[in-house]
Design an enzyme around this catalytic site. Structure first.
Site, mmCIF file in Angstrom:
data_model
loop_
_atom_site.group_PDB
_atom_site.id
_atom_site.type_symbol
_atom_site.label_atom_id
_atom_site.label_comp_id
_atom_site.label_asym_id
_atom_site.label_seq_id
_atom_site.Cartn_x
_atom_site.Cartn_y
_atom_site.Cartn_z
ATOM 1 N N GLY A 5 32.120 -85.190 -16.051
ATOM 2 C CA GLY A 5 33.317 -84.451 -16.467
ATOM 3 C C GLY A 5 34.028 -83.740 -15.324
ATOM 4 O O GLY A 5 35.263 -83.743 -15.255
ATOM 5 N N ASN A 6 33.274 -83.156 -14.373
ATOM 6 C CA ASN A 6 33.939 -82.339 -13.350
ATOM 7 C C ASN A 6 34.554 -83.176 -12.231
ATOM 8 O O ASN A 6 35.227 -82.659 -11.362
ATOM 9 C CB ASN A 6 32.973 -81.291 -12.776
ATOM 10 C CG ASN A 6 32.110 -81.845 -11.673
ATOM 11 O OD1 ASN A 6 31.713 -83.005 -11.717
ATOM 12 N ND2 ASN A 6 31.805 -81.021 -10.696
ATOM 13 N N LYS A 40 26.846 -85.652 -32.594
ATOM 14 C CA LYS A 40 27.672 -85.369 -31.410
ATOM 15 C C LYS A 40 28.931 -84.585 -31.824
ATOM 16 O O LYS A 40 29.782 -85.109 -32.542
ATOM 17 C CB LYS A 40 28.067 -86.714 -30.782
ATOM 18 C CG LYS A 40 28.988 -86.611 -29.603
ATOM 19 C CD LYS A 40 28.254 -86.195 -28.363
ATOM 20 C CE LYS A 40 29.222 -86.033 -27.204
ATOM 21 N NZ LYS A 40 28.591 -85.406 -26.050
ATOM 22 N N LYS A 44 28.019 -91.922 -22.295
ATOM 23 C CA LYS A 44 28.471 -92.649 -21.103
ATOM 24 C C LYS A 44 27.326 -92.924 -20.118
ATOM 25 O O LYS A 44 27.336 -93.937 -19.412
ATOM 26 C CB LYS A 44 29.611 -91.905 -20.394
ATOM 27 C CG LYS A 44 29.184 -90.717 -19.568
ATOM 28 C CD LYS A 44 29.847 -90.672 -18.213
ATOM 29 C CE LYS A 44 29.235 -89.684 -17.263
ATOM 30 N NZ LYS A 44 28.548 -88.500 -17.710
ATOM 31 N N LYS A 61 20.996 -88.248 -19.077
ATOM 32 C CA LYS A 61 21.049 -88.740 -17.697
ATOM 33 C C LYS A 61 19.668 -89.243 -17.261
ATOM 34 O O LYS A 61 19.543 -90.294 -16.645
ATOM 35 C CB LYS A 61 21.537 -87.646 -16.736
ATOM 36 C CG LYS A 61 23.003 -87.300 -16.947
ATOM 37 C CD LYS A 61 23.527 -86.409 -15.850
ATOM 38 C CE LYS A 61 24.767 -85.683 -16.318
ATOM 39 N NZ LYS A 61 25.786 -86.571 -16.913
#
Ligand code: ADP
Ligand code: MG
Length: 316
Positions: A11-12, A131, A215, A277
């Protein structure tokens, strides 16, 4: 030694901080991200990029909410929002890369692929959506949306939210298109937001569903399908820590797949943030992957040199 890397932009890499969420802010952030990516191509790395879309889909849902209240404007389903953000974010990443490619020796053609991912309609996520997406609602609004739209809504600390299924990614529909572009030397941007979730109908056709795919997990599927030498996840922390933000916090430089699996089971990596992750890196390594790295977006180049980030490697 350079090879073929999948870099999943967190995101960042696209937007930073809470304040300015304009497209111009996104462009400014992407300038720094593009510098990192282009430095890798200059070192000879062949790249496949993926990216998140959580905040951007959140803004779209908020806009849809305002539009619906103002005049009953029809809502856009999540699969179509996924496609829209793949296009808009992919466009901005491509623009930033092409600008950074002005530097000699690093230039590559860039292509953005609208990417669908097959999920199983019997995935348990469809009966247990978890989610959260979109804005916070008051209790009254939330219950009325449950009634009118058939949404699943849950009470959270800051208010009510819609929750949607996050099923397992099984197969990337557009894999061959991505492969062809890579073979032709393109730097490919694909599977934005984890890909557009679709289910296969009995007649073989595909139908988009109201869900979101993680993702990091879709990125792992792609990194394995293309036998990438390196699977890199960029995010907003320097790497992976044990006892994260607790007494005894310890940042990790290197760990093996077994160690990662053990720490995951011990609860060091929560679902929804570091958990997926680690799960993604484990799947990639189990499928024969060589090295996974989790690092801050600003430190991608240093991490690839082994000077930053957390490196996860197969068991000896
Ligand atoms: P992205 O949007 O980049 O994919 P996420 O927000 O999903 O990133 O995940 C990164 C976040 O995971 C970090 O901002 C950090 O707050 C959180 N996190 C949770 N546990 C850990 C941990 N053990 N080590 C490092 N970060 C962690
Ligand atoms: Mg995430």
């Amino acid at each position: 030694m350079a090879g073929f890397a999948l870099v999943a932009l967190g995101g960042n890499a696209l937007l930073r901080g809470e304040g300015d969420v304009s497209v111009e802010a996104e462009r400014r952030t992407l300038r720094g991200t593009a510098e990192q990516v282009v430095a890798l191509t200059a070192q000879g790395w062949k790249l496949l990029l993926t990216h998140g879309n959580g905040p951007q889909v959140g803004f779209d849902l908020l806009r849809a909410e305002v539009a619906a209240r103002a005049g009953g404007f029809p809502r856009i389903p999540l699969d179509v929002l996924g496609a829209q953000t793949q296009g808009s974010i992919g466009y901005l990443i491509a623009e930033a890369l092409e600008r950074a490619f002005q530097r000699p020796g690093s230039r590559r053609p860039v292509a953005v692929v609208v990417t669908r991912v097959v999920v199983d309609p019997r995935d348990p996520a469809f009966t247990h959506p978890t989610k959260p997406v979109g804005p916070y609602y008051s209790e009254e609004e939330a219950l009325s949306l449950r009634e009118r739209e058939g949404w699943v809504v849950v009470r959270q600390e800051r208010g009510w939210r819609r929750v949607v299924p996050s099923p397992e990614p099984l197969e990337v529909v557009d894999l061959d298109a991505i492969r062809l572009l890579l073979q032709e030397g393109y730097l490919v941007i694909a599977a934005g937001g984890g890909g557009i979730p679709v289910v296969r109908e009995p007649d073989g056709s595909l139908r988009g569903v109201e869900a979101v795919v993680d993702k990091d997990l879709t990125s792992a599927l792609l990194a394995s399908a293309f036998s990438c030498d390196l699977f890199l996840l960029s995010t907003d922390v320097p790497g992976v820590a044990l006892h994260y933000r607790k007494p005894g916090e310890r940042w990790l430089d290197w760990l093996t797949a077994s160690e990662a699996r053990r720490y995951l089971a011990e609860g060091h990596f929560p679902p929804g943030s570091m958990g997926p992750k680690i799960e993604a890196t484990l799947r990639y390594l189990e499928a024969g992957g060589k090295e996974a790295v989790i690092t801050a977006t600003e430190e991608v180049v240093r991490a690839v040199r082994g000077e930053a980030g957390t490196h996860i490697v197969p068991d000896p």
